[in-house]
Design a protein around this motif. Structure first.
Motif, mmCIF file in Angstrom:
data_model
loop_
_atom_site.group_PDB
_atom_site.id
_atom_site.type_symbol
_atom_site.label_atom_id
_atom_site.label_comp_id
_atom_site.label_asym_id
_atom_site.label_seq_id
_atom_site.Cartn_x
_atom_site.Cartn_y
_atom_site.Cartn_z
ATOM 1 N N UNK A 228 0.847 -1.209 0.000
ATOM 2 C CA UNK A 228 0.000 0.000 0.000
ATOM 3 C C UNK A 228 0.877 1.252 0.000
ATOM 4 N N UNK A 229 1.647 1.430 -1.086
ATOM 5 C CA UNK A 229 2.617 2.524 -1.142
ATOM 6 C C UNK A 229 2.114 3.640 -2.058
ATOM 7 N N UNK A 230 2.517 4.871 -1.802
ATOM 8 C CA UNK A 230 2.141 5.985 -2.670
ATOM 9 C C UNK A 230 3.063 6.084 -3.871
ATOM 10 N N UNK A 231 2.581 6.729 -4.918
ATOM 11 C CA UNK A 231 3.399 6.961 -6.099
ATOM 12 C C UNK A 231 4.299 8.168 -5.930
ATOM 13 N N UNK A 232 5.342 8.287 -6.758
ATOM 14 C CA UNK A 232 6.310 9.370 -6.611
ATOM 15 C C UNK A 232 5.719 10.758 -6.869
ATOM 16 N N UNK A 233 4.726 10.868 -7.750
ATOM 17 C CA UNK A 233 4.101 12.169 -7.999
ATOM 18 C C UNK A 233 3.435 12.692 -6.720
ATOM 19 N N UNK A 234 2.697 11.827 -6.032
ATOM 20 C CA UNK A 234 2.055 12.234 -4.789
ATOM 21 C C UNK A 234 3.089 12.553 -3.713
ATOM 22 N N UNK A 235 4.177 11.783 -3.673
ATOM 23 C CA UNK A 235 5.240 12.075 -2.695
ATOM 24 C C UNK A 235 5.838 13.449 -2.939
ATOM 25 N N UNK A 236 6.034 13.789 -4.190
ATOM 26 C CA UNK A 236 6.542 15.112 -4.541
ATOM 27 C C UNK A 236 5.594 16.203 -4.048
ATOM 28 N N UNK A 237 4.299 16.008 -4.233
ATOM 29 C CA UNK A 237 3.323 17.020 -3.819
ATOM 30 C C UNK A 237 3.316 17.203 -2.303
ATOM 31 N N UNK A 238 3.444 16.108 -1.561
ATOM 32 C CA UNK A 238 3.477 16.236 -0.102
ATOM 33 C C UNK A 238 4.758 16.922 0.348
ATOM 34 N N UNK A 239 5.887 16.570 -0.262
ATOM 35 C CA UNK A 239 7.140 17.265 0.059
ATOM 36 C C UNK A 239 7.004 18.768 -0.175
ATOM 37 N N UNK A 240 6.368 19.132 -1.275
ATOM 38 C CA UNK A 240 6.169 20.556 -1.577
ATOM 39 C C UNK A 240 5.257 21.201 -0.540
ATOM 40 N N UNK A 241 4.197 20.488 -0.162
ATOM 41 C CA UNK A 241 3.287 21.039 0.833
ATOM 42 C C UNK A 241 3.951 21.252 2.181
ATOM 43 N N UNK A 242 4.792 20.324 2.593
ATOM 44 C CA UNK A 242 5.428 20.409 3.910
ATOM 45 C C UNK A 242 6.326 21.635 4.021
ATOM 46 N N UNK A 243 6.857 22.105 2.912
ATOM 47 C CA UNK A 243 7.752 23.271 2.965
ATOM 48 C C UNK A 243 7.052 24.521 3.504
ATOM 49 N N UNK A 244 5.738 24.567 3.450
ATOM 50 C CA UNK A 244 5.011 25.711 4.012
ATOM 51 C C UNK A 244 4.157 25.302 5.210
ATOM 52 N N UNK A 245 4.396 24.111 5.776
ATOM 53 C CA UNK A 245 3.566 23.635 6.878
ATOM 54 C C UNK A 245 3.556 24.613 8.048
ATOM 55 N N UNK A 246 4.727 25.109 8.431
ATOM 56 C CA UNK A 246 4.791 26.015 9.587
ATOM 57 C C UNK A 246 4.043 27.316 9.335
ATOM 58 N N UNK A 247 4.115 27.807 8.106
ATOM 59 C CA UNK A 247 3.414 29.048 7.779
ATOM 60 C C UNK A 247 1.907 28.829 7.781
ATOM 61 N N UNK A 248 1.479 27.711 7.180
ATOM 62 C CA UNK A 248 0.047 27.427 7.127
ATOM 63 C C UNK A 248 -0.526 27.147 8.504
ATOM 64 N N UNK A 249 0.165 26.355 9.315
ATOM 65 C CA UNK A 249 -0.364 26.003 10.629
ATOM 66 C C UNK A 249 -0.479 27.220 11.533
ATOM 67 N N UNK A 250 0.439 28.148 11.391
ATOM 68 C CA UNK A 250 0.330 29.379 12.183
ATOM 69 C C UNK A 250 -0.950 30.129 11.824
ATOM 70 N N UNK A 251 -1.243 30.245 10.516
ATOM 71 C CA UNK A 251 -2.461 30.939 10.103
ATOM 72 C C UNK A 251 -3.719 30.130 10.457
#
Length: 379
Positions: A228-251
């Motif tokens: 039950x593994x994710x594909x690399x495209x989805x992994x890329x999108x999550x990596x990109x999302x995490x880069x702004x996690x701290x900014x988003x969570x603060x808001x």
């Protein structure tokens, strides 16, 4: 390294072949070997993929853990964890939890001889009454879905260690920005990465992290064997999302606070469930184990009538009626008929999930627009 820096840099590195600063999408199923068994750490993408590898390392670092594993959904992660158990084993789980978790516990794994006890965990000592010689796992959500109950991770960890059980914490609502259960004694942390970690409502994925090497070995075996593994495209999108996690969570947290206080003072609202309110049960525990209180909240209207809730659900213009949570856009939903429909009504009512309860995932829009939208919907 501070959290914001870790979100951007921890566990990731420039592509060695090109220097690309963003982790490439390794869209491949297999890898060329110089000779049988001679490879550079990758042989088949169900077993390992460079894009997924960096994401797993990044998530582990954010949770202050040593090992990370990603799955095709949060349910895939939960499925893998329960597969560590054997027939006859027992699990103690919080009684206010995501409906999909309840469903997989009771409709899938009970058939294989695993027994689940559902308990209110706001008073950690209540967990002790369910412990016996067959207890192998304690499953905790905090804050819980959807009534935002706060469970004391450190206190429940002490009980788990005493009886030799694995303590698993669903950290989806908080994200590692607000709370790191590993630091409080959890053995394994689960995420629906679909939610705050990815953050843009465009990916479905799950994760497990842990510190114990043997536990990591067992999870890795199941991840590879069950697939039950994710594909690399989805992994890329999550990596990109995490880069702004701290900014988003603060808001999210700032907006959540403003919306919770508005609803708490509104004459049509009878109760608001948000751990940042001083009168929220276990508010002191939330202050101790969380860094802020997040953008998830629920509320009931006076009279707690389903018809009144439905009127509000259909009247908003900025909040969208939809499943899921944790994206940049604000969502609202009706747990009894949506996310928690799999839980029998009598069980839902025991944990406070009434027919009139409304859940909000407060996004990162301008908060004045969010409050204005709720104000016109509550008329």
């Amino acid at each position: 390294m501070k959290f914001g820096t870790k979100a951007i840099h921890a566990g990731v590195f420039p592509d060695p072949s090109t220097g690309a600063i963003m982790t490439p999408i390794y869209q491949t199923s297999t890898y060329v070997q110089a000779a049988p068994g001679e490879h550079k750490g990758y042989e088949y993408s169900r077993t390992q993929n460079p894009t997924r590898h960096q994401l797993q390392n990044n998530i582990a670092a954010l949770e202050n853990a040593r090992h990370g594993f990603c799955f095709s959904s949060g349910m895939g992660a939960i499925d893998t964890l329960v597969k560590l158990l054997s027939p006859g084993d027992e699990v103690i789980a919080t009684n206010d939890l995501y409906g999909g978790t309840y469903r997989i516990f009771t409709k899938v794994f009970e058939k294989y001889g695993i027994r689940f006890h559902f308990a209110g965990m706001e008073d950690a000592s209540a967990v002790q009454s369910f412990v016996n010689e067959r207890t192998r796992m304690i499953w905790v959500e905090t804050p819980t879905n959807p009534t935002l109950k706060i469970n004391d991770i450190a206190a429940i960890s002490a009980i788990a260690k005493q009886c030799g059980a694995l303590l698993a914490v669903d950290n989806t609502f908080a994200s590692p920005y607000l709370q790191t259960p590993m630091d409080l004694g959890a053995d394994v942390v689960m995420h629906s990465l679909t939610k705050y970690m990815a953050g843009h409502s465009d990916v479905v994925m799950g994760a497990l992290v842990c510190n114990d090497d043997k536990l990591a070995e067992d999870i890795a075996f199941l991840q590879n064997s069950c697939g039950a593994v994710p594909g690399p495209q989805d992994c890329f999108l999550v990596l990109r999302g995490i880069k702004t996690l701290h900014l988003r969570m603060q808001r999210h947290s700032e907006n959540g606070a403003a919306v919770a206080r508005f609803l708490n003072e509104h004459p049509a609202v009878s109760k608001v469930y948000w751990p940042g309110l001083p009168d929220h049960p276990n508010h002191d525990v939330a202050r101790r184990q969380m860094r802020d209180f997040g953008g998830m909240l629920s509320f009931s209207l006076k009279g707690d009538r389903i018809e009144d809730a439905m009127r509000v659900l259909s009247a908003t213009k900025v909040f969208s009626l939809a499943e899921s949570l944790g994206g940049v856009e604000s969502l609202l939903g009706h747990p009894a008929s949506m996310t928690h429909a799999a839980i029998p009504r009598e069980e839902r009512l025991k944990s406070g999930v009434t027919d009139g309860l409304i859940r909000l995932s407060v996004g990162v829009e301008d908060v004045e627009d969010l409050i204005g939208d709720l104000e016109q919907a509550l008329i």
